[in-house]
Design a protein around this motif. Structure first.
Motif: not given
Length: 341
Positions: A29-34, A239-250, A281-290
């Motif tokens: 997560l720290a590296l993610g901020v950077i 990778g972002f597409v894969a993350v977006g599809l994975a989070l789209l289900v829940p 909005a929470l979905y978009a934030l989750a995709v961005l962070v993940s």
């Protein structure tokens, strides 16, 4: 002759795995901020659209309404619009400044193998400000080289259109040159500034003799880095597409439940719409962070190590990863005095 840009591909991967593994959520997560700031994920991409066509003879009142509306804007509305634009510019500049500081934080994290942000930020504010001003100057150069001639071509005279077309090769050459300046500044001048405790211009003066002496080695690096950048962009996109599809289900299941409860059972249509907007909005934030954490962190860490390894092996004076090099068993640090010359 050993090409360092090719020899350092594998050791950089080993160093990346050494920093990222074993997995630690806090470290990633720290590296993610950077990585968020360094990779440019925070950059805006405004989409300006222009519509043409004069007033229609059948409905002149409809076409002239926007013009009348602009003419009747109150002073308060104009001031508010200027404030919004000024706020957007201020936020953009602040993000660019933080991104410049994070370049130095990333170097310290990679070389010290100590993933923290707060302490490294404090000691690199002045260097980050120097890099920020340098990049801002490059932006103005780009505007002068590309935007101004294009505007002149379409505003002043058709002659300038012909001239702009004839100058396309010069524009392309200037673009490549500016890309190299920005790329080498981020990859090499930043660590040189840390090693020598210099500003960005002084860092370039310190690095220039090494660049001239080993221009072949750094030239091969430029080509390899360009190809790696293209590959990294494609990989990050997938990778972002894969993350977006994975989070789209829940998130999709939660959205269906929210709509069923508020929209159907309770009958609150507007409440259901508001809840779905918040959920989106929470979905978009989750995709961005993940996405940044899971995708950009390994990519940006590898690219950072790659530039540091190449710099240290080509020009040992600026080697900041000597200890890391010994950990991964990289023999490239033992360079011949005539390598690349």
């Amino acid at each position: 002759m050993t090409w360092r840009a090719l020899a350092e591909l594998r050791p950089s991967l080993e160093a990346t795995k050494g920093l990222l593994l074993p997995f630690s959520l806090r470290r990633w997560l720290a590296l993610g901020v950077i990585a968020f700031f360094v990779s440019g994920a925070s950059g805006a991409n405004p989409n300006l659209s222009m519509t043409g066509g004069g007033p229609s003879e059948e409905s002149p009142a409809v076409d002239s309404a926007p013009i009348d509306g602009l003419a009747t804007l109150s002073d308060a509305e104009i001031v508010l619009a200027l404030l919004v634009v000024g706020l957007a510019v201020a936020i953009g500049l602040a993000l660019l400044l933080v991104g410049a500081i994070m370049e130095f934080v990333f170097v310290r994290v990679a070389t010290e193998r100590d993933v923290r942000i707060r302490g490294y930020v404090g000691e690199n504010v002045s260097r980050g400000a120097s890099l920020f001003l340098f990049r801002l100057g490059i932006v103005f150069v780009l505007l002068a080289l590309f935007v101004a001639p294009v505007l002149a071509a379409f505003v002043l005279s058709p002659v300038f259109v012909v001239l702009a077309v004839l100058l396309v090769p010069a524009f392309l050459l200037a673009g490549v040159g500016l890309w190299l300046v920005l790329r080498f500044t981020a990859d090499f001048i930043v660590p040189v500034m840390v090693v020598e405790d210099l500003g960005v211009l002084a860092g370039w003066r310190a690095f220039w003799p090494a660049l001239v002496d080993d221009w072949k080695q750094y030239g091969v690096y430029a080509v390899a880095r360009l190809l790696l950048g293209i590959g990294a962009g494609v990989l990050a996109g997938l990778g972002f597409v894969a993350v977006g599809l994975a989070l789209l289900v829940p998130f999709g299941l939660v959205g269906a439940v929210v709509y069923l409860v508020f929209g159907v059972l309770v009958g609150g249509t507007w409440l259901a719409i508001a809840s779905l907007v918040v959920l989106a909005a929470l979905y978009a934030l989750a995709v961005l962070v993940s996405g940044v954490t899971c995708v950009q962190v390994p990519i940006q860490t590898y690219l950072r190590y790659y530039s540091l390894f190449v710099l240290g092996s080509v020009t040992p004076r600026f080697d900041m990863v000597e200890a890391v090099r010994s950990e991964v068993g990289d023999p490239a640090g033992d360079r011949s005095p005539t390598d690349g010359r």
